[in-house]
Design a protein around this motif. Sequence first.
Motif: not given
Ligand code: IPE
Length: 262
Positions: A79-81, A37, A35, A88, A207
């Motif tokens: 996980y890219a999108f 992030d 993920i 957004r 999460r």
């Molecule tokens: C998860 O990250 C989705 C991706 C990495 C593509 P987000 O930033 O969208 O997740 P939340 O909103 O913090 O849970």
Amino acid sequence: MSLEKLLAWIPPGHPDEALARQVAFDRLPAHIAVIMDGNGRWAAQRRLPRVEGHRNGIQAVRDTVETAARLGCRVLTLYAFSVENWKRPAAEVRTLMTLLKRYLRLEIETLLRNDIRFRVIGRAEDLSADVRRELDSAVARTADSHGMLFNIALNYGGRAEIVDAARRAVSEGIAAEELDERRFAGLLYTAGQPDPDLLIRTSGEMRVSNFLLWQIAYAEIYVTETLWPDFRRRHLLEAVLAYQKRERRYGGITSSHAAVAT
Ligand code: IPE
Ligand code: IPE
Ligand code: MG
């Protein structure tokens, strides 16, 4: 593929060499899911617009893909999108899609050179035609690669995937009594792939954000404070080393306790 492959890519004496030498190549995670992030926070720390974080996340993608391939990992999923990311601002979504297209165009040769097969998981049909064209081209051009499988999760949602699998079961006329966990897994986007052994999330959030909900049932979770644009080969090696220290039980008991229990 091996320690040699990895060392051939690490300058001699570089601190990553010591990390690479600690990896147990017979106990690699078959599937690593990430993920990615923290791009927005990386940019905010520098008083830059969020999209600069996304732009600087590309080098992290390059490093992660090549490190995982050289290690000999069978599957890497990034996980890219997410299906939720459409919430957004439109300009941010547009930039993400543009960056994705550029990444594919620039990286296709590297993917081929590393014998990487590229796949998309998610509802790709809802992406714009130009993005789909670029994705289809990368999938087709790498179709004959036999090394690592690189899944990019795009317009992906774990719940959406489970709903799509249930719909497929109905449309394929699969009878209720035929459906078990193995059969159901074969209806998911990741059909035929091993489940993730290691799930990495950058930037400290605890999460799963709707990622691979079915497949991560027994994944080992590794969360790092490192923000995605700062994530490099070293961080992936550290995650793999941490994974190799874990004891996986799958609901059973530890091997050391087994002797006492019997
Ligand atoms: C998860 O990250 C989705 C991706 C990495 C593509 P987000 O930033 O969208 O997740 P939340 O909103 O913090 O849970
Ligand atoms: C991850 O970084 C990229 C995507 C989800 C597309 P974010 O954009 O979620 O960065 P933060 O979480 O706001 O820092
Ligand atoms: Mg985020």
